[in-house]
Design a protein around this motif. Structure first.
Motif, PDB file in Angstrom:
ATOM      1  N   ILE A   1      -5.922  -0.156  -0.606  1.00  0.00           N
ATOM      2  CA  ILE A   1      -5.990  -1.079   0.532  1.00  0.00           C
ATOM      3  C   ILE A   1      -6.626  -2.398   0.107  1.00  0.00           C
ATOM      4  O   ILE A   1      -6.124  -3.483   0.424  1.00  0.00           O
ATOM      5  CB  ILE A   1      -6.783  -0.439   1.687  1.00  0.00           C
ATOM      6  CG1 ILE A   1      -6.068   0.811   2.198  1.00  0.00           C
ATOM      7  CG2 ILE A   1      -6.990  -1.428   2.824  1.00  0.00           C
ATOM      8  CD1 ILE A   1      -6.850   1.590   3.236  1.00  0.00           C
TER       9      ILE A   1
ATOM     10  N   MET B   1       0.839  -1.209   0.000  1.00  0.00           N
ATOM     11  CA  MET B   1       0.000   0.000   0.000  1.00  0.00           C
ATOM     12  C   MET B   1       0.867   1.250   0.000  1.00  0.00           C
ATOM     13  O   MET B   1       0.597   2.220  -0.730  1.00  0.00           O
ATOM     14  CB  MET B   1      -0.899   0.031   1.233  1.00  0.00           C
ATOM     15  CG  MET B   1      -1.884  -1.088   1.365  1.00  0.00           C
ATOM     16  SD  MET B   1      -2.772  -0.919   2.935  1.00  0.00           S
ATOM     17  CE  MET B   1      -3.275  -2.607   3.214  1.00  0.00           C
TER      18      MET B   1
ATOM     19  N   PRO C   1      -3.264   5.862   2.111  1.00  0.00           N
ATOM     20  CA  PRO C   1      -3.598   5.037   0.939  1.00  0.00           C
ATOM     21  C   PRO C   1      -5.094   5.109   0.633  1.00  0.00           C
ATOM     22  O   PRO C   1      -5.919   4.984   1.542  1.00  0.00           O
ATOM     23  CB  PRO C   1      -3.193   3.626   1.377  1.00  0.00           C
ATOM     24  CG  PRO C   1      -2.213   3.810   2.473  1.00  0.00           C
ATOM     25  CD  PRO C   1      -2.620   5.069   3.180  1.00  0.00           C
TER      26      PRO C   1
END
Length: 404
Positions: free
Chosen positions: A222, A198, A217
């Motif tokens: 994710i 990520m 992120p």
């Protein structure tokens, strides 16, 4: 903000490929001892680990922020090509150590790749040295030691407490504990390792002006990173599972429970603090600690020595591959294409080599004959005597006399 370009798209795909290799490279961290003791069937174990890795990916973003805004200086001219080259270095090293069955650090391969590519492209000023020392190198040294000592003491305490119990009755309880602690390690692995990808994708998005600096992120990052590491985990890195489950020491259920609980505690604590440590080194340290914690337990230091060598080589080796890839990628579109072709050729060659002696769920517990205790095992046992009541044979502890 700009739209995602073709190059950034290539970087994102490459990052997810790395995440996939990270998954099957590190399946052993959670499930090797559980599989070797028979607490779970191999395919059941990797399926459970995959699901919990995916869940863990959603629990925190602290490690991701360390990667995207800590290790590299975003203002130093880090380009998507550099991140692409760093990922190539990490993937190639991951696959080489998987072929050799060595539980090396996917995390350090990633760091080495990113650092090597950044230095080759933008100079040493592109790397935040303090962050590397405080959040990578120091945890890399301390975490496996802490986990190993904790697992050794927990193993000794476990055998002392259960010395008068019926081994057959306690084995069932410890196997249940192993399953629970293996699940905890898988969850912890998701909170730490999935976040590294990520962070890399977020760094690429920042470098391409797709998101603002210091951004968390995005949700799609994710989800995709969690899915990639879960799929890789489900595939199962059987070669490394064999090494960690049978090659380091012969694990019994009490040792497996102690090793996994200690490893999960260290990993979860580091994820909370944003330390991007190597889950492989933590889990390997726990297994070795559990090995020396049982009287008559044999740690195969020849295998451990190969692991230590791989740990020491990971950062510089991945860095050198990534540096060469960065210099080539800096030449323009043809350079990026050449790096991609060479990386694909290397990965294909490694996969073909692995087919010569395949390892899968049907033979993962075969191999690795017992060996006599070595100098290190004997020295540790002399300094910290194991709990009384366990008899030793030439090949190790006699489980049938474990409660004598």
């Amino acid at each position: 903000m700009e739209h995602i370009t073709l190059l950034i798209g290539i970087v994102i795909i490459t990052a997810l490929v790395f995440d996939f290799t990270n998954g099957f490279h590190d399946t052993a961290n959670a499930m090797a001892t559980t599989i070797s003791t028979g607490a779970l069937k191999p395919k059941t174990a990797v399926a459970m680990s995959a699901v919990l890795n995916l869940v863990g990916a959603f629990l925190s973003v602290e490690v991701a922020k360390t990667i995207s805004g800590g290790i590299l200086d975003e203002s130093a001219g880090i380009k998507p090509e550099v991140i692409f080259a760093g990922l190539v270095g990490a993937i190639v090293w991951n696959l080489l150590t998987w072929l050799a069955g060595l539980p090396s650090s996917s995390s350090h391969a990633l760091f080495g790749g990113l650092i090597g590519a950044s230095v080759a492209s933008a100079g040493f000023s592109s790397v935040n040295g303090d962050a590397v020392v405080m959040k990578v190198l120091i945890p890399a040294v301390c975490a496996p030691v802490v986990a190993g000592v904790g697992a050794m003491l927990a193993t000794r305490l476990t055998y002392r407490i259960g010395r008068n119990a019926d081994p057959a009755a306690t084995a069932k309880g410890y196997r249940a504990g192993q399953i629970a602690s293996a699940g905890l390690v898988s969850l912890a692995h998701g909170t730490n390792d999935a976040q590294k990808t990520m962070g890399v994708i977020t760094l690429a998005l920042i470098a391409g002006n797709v998101v603002a600096p210091d951004s968390d992120p995005p949700l799609w990052v994710i989800v995709s990173a969690g899915m990639a590491i879960a799929l890789g985990t489900f595939i199962g890195g059987w070669r490394i599972i064999r090494t960690m489950g049978k090659g380091i020491t012969d694990i019994q259920p009490p040792q497996g429970f102690a090793a996994q609980t200690g490893a999960a505690t260290v990993i979860l604590a580091s994820s909370h603090l944003g330390f991007s440590l190597s889950t492989t080194q933590v889990c390997s340290g726990s297994v070795m600690g559990a090995g020396v914690g049982r009287k008559g337990g044999v740690v195969r230091w020849s295998t451990a020595g190969r692991m230590f060598a791989a740990w020491g080589l990971t950062l510089p080796a991945a860095g050198l591959v990534a540096a060469g890839a960065a210099l080539l990628a800096d030449q323009g579109d043809w350079g990026v294409t050449a790096v991609a072709v060479l990386a694909l050729a290397a990965c294909t060659a490694i996969w073909i080599a692995s087919r010569r002696k395949p390892v899968d769920h049907t033979n993962v517990n075969e191999g690795h004959d017992a060996e006599e205790p070595g100098v290190i095992t004997t020295a540790i046992a002399a300094v910290i005597p194991p709990p009384a009541g366990l008899t030793t044979t030439a090949a190790g502890t006699d489980p049938a006399k474990a409660s004598a």
